[in-house]
Design an enzyme around this catalytic site. Sequence first.
Site, PDB file in Angstrom:
ATOM      1  N   VAL A  22       0.482  -1.287  -0.452  1.00 14.72           N
ATOM      2  CA  VAL A  22      -0.392  -0.147  -0.492  1.00 14.72           C
ATOM      3  C   VAL A  22       0.872   1.349  -0.314  1.00 14.72           C
ATOM      4  CG1 VAL A  22      -1.827   1.481   1.462  1.00 14.72           C
ATOM      5  CG2 VAL A  22      -1.889  -1.224   0.911  1.00 14.72           C
ATOM      6  N   LEU A  54       4.727   7.954   1.602  1.00 21.50           N
ATOM      7  CA  LEU A  54       5.258   7.821   0.672  1.00 21.50           C
ATOM      8  C   LEU A  54       7.028   7.090   0.494  1.00 21.50           C
ATOM      9  CD1 LEU A  54       3.825   9.684  -2.211  1.00 21.50           C
ATOM     10  CD2 LEU A  54       3.497   7.407  -1.890  1.00 21.50           C
ATOM     11  N   ASN A  55       7.233   5.896  -0.453  1.00 22.31           N
ATOM     12  CA  ASN A  55       8.140   5.539  -0.357  1.00 22.31           C
ATOM     13  C   ASN A  55       9.033   5.059   0.460  1.00 22.31           C
ATOM     14  OD1 ASN A  55       8.291   6.641  -3.146  1.00 22.31           O
ATOM     15  ND2 ASN A  55       8.513   8.734  -2.715  1.00 22.31           N
ATOM     16  N   ARG A  56       8.501   4.408   2.166  1.00 21.48           N
ATOM     17  CA  ARG A  56       8.579   3.887   3.027  1.00 21.48           C
ATOM     18  C   ARG A  56       9.570   5.151   4.011  1.00 21.48           C
ATOM     19  NH1 ARG A  56       4.656   1.464   1.258  1.00 21.48           N
ATOM     20  NH2 ARG A  56       4.946  -0.649   1.982  1.00 21.48           N
ATOM     21  N   MET A  57       9.523   6.240   3.354  1.00 24.93           N
ATOM     22  CA  MET A  57      10.025   7.845   4.666  1.00 24.93           C
ATOM     23  C   MET A  57       9.364   7.841   5.489  1.00 24.93           C
ATOM     24  SD  MET A  57      13.150   7.247   3.272  1.00 24.93           S
ATOM     25  CE  MET A  57      13.941   9.082   3.983  1.00 24.93           C
TER      26      MET A  57
END
Length: 219
Positions: A15, A196-199
């Site tokens: 997700v 977003l972007n696992r940040m």
Amino acid sequence: MSENELADELRTMRVAYELGSLEESGLAATWHEQLARWLAEATSVGLPEPNAMVLATADGHGRPAARTVLCKGLDERGVVFYTNYTSAKSRDLLATGLAAATFPWFGMQRQVHVRGPVTKVDPAETAAYWATRPRGSQLGAWASPQSETVTSRQELDARLAEVDRRFASQEEIPPPPHWGGWRIEPQVVEFWQGRLNRMHDRLAYVRDYGDWRIRRLAP
Ligand SMILES: Cc1cc2nc3c(=O)[nH]c(=O)nc-3n(C[C@H](O)[C@H](O)[C@H](O)COP(=O)(O)O)c2cc1C
């Protein structure tokens, strides 16, 4: 779906987290006000069982276990749940004096993690909460030897029927001596908001010799 198809599916399930963000400037002054705020938000958006938290304990050999319990109290002293004092989790808590718990609010792309020492809730506070429980739950707490092996469903049903008979003439059922609350007195409370972007944003209230500090943790 075959196991191979499921394996493919698992690899691609993900997700994009973009529902929100978390800034130091937006945090409440204390961890418990911040947790109360997020619990209220999880409740108002209609997440199922917003007060459910996954409780992790370890036994005296460091062997971990985790299970879900319901948060039934929250204030500056800590986070409270109720259970059987002879259960596996309570045996772990008696052995180590430590617990961790995580509220998994996937629908909001959030989680909160608390950890620290535990203490038993004072019996008067346990009794006050016990009185708010439905009679059926009260009977269940008397009937179930939580975490013990039982021979069958019939044995459990028979235990419930026996307890039901025992208390039939009593309007108020007293709390069982083997049942009560535990309070996690957190040393760390981490608020996690998916980005977003696992940040992701991770902000933790950390208790440092009585003072609370805020730390940002790398995702
Ligand atoms: C949503 C949910 C809420 C639960 N709440 C509690 C609870 O508040 N107290 C409790 O003792 N068990 C609760 N349980 C059951 C526990 O997860 C667990 O099965 C039980 O406490 C025995 O755990 P133990 O053998 O590790 O001690 C809940 C389970 C679920 C799925």
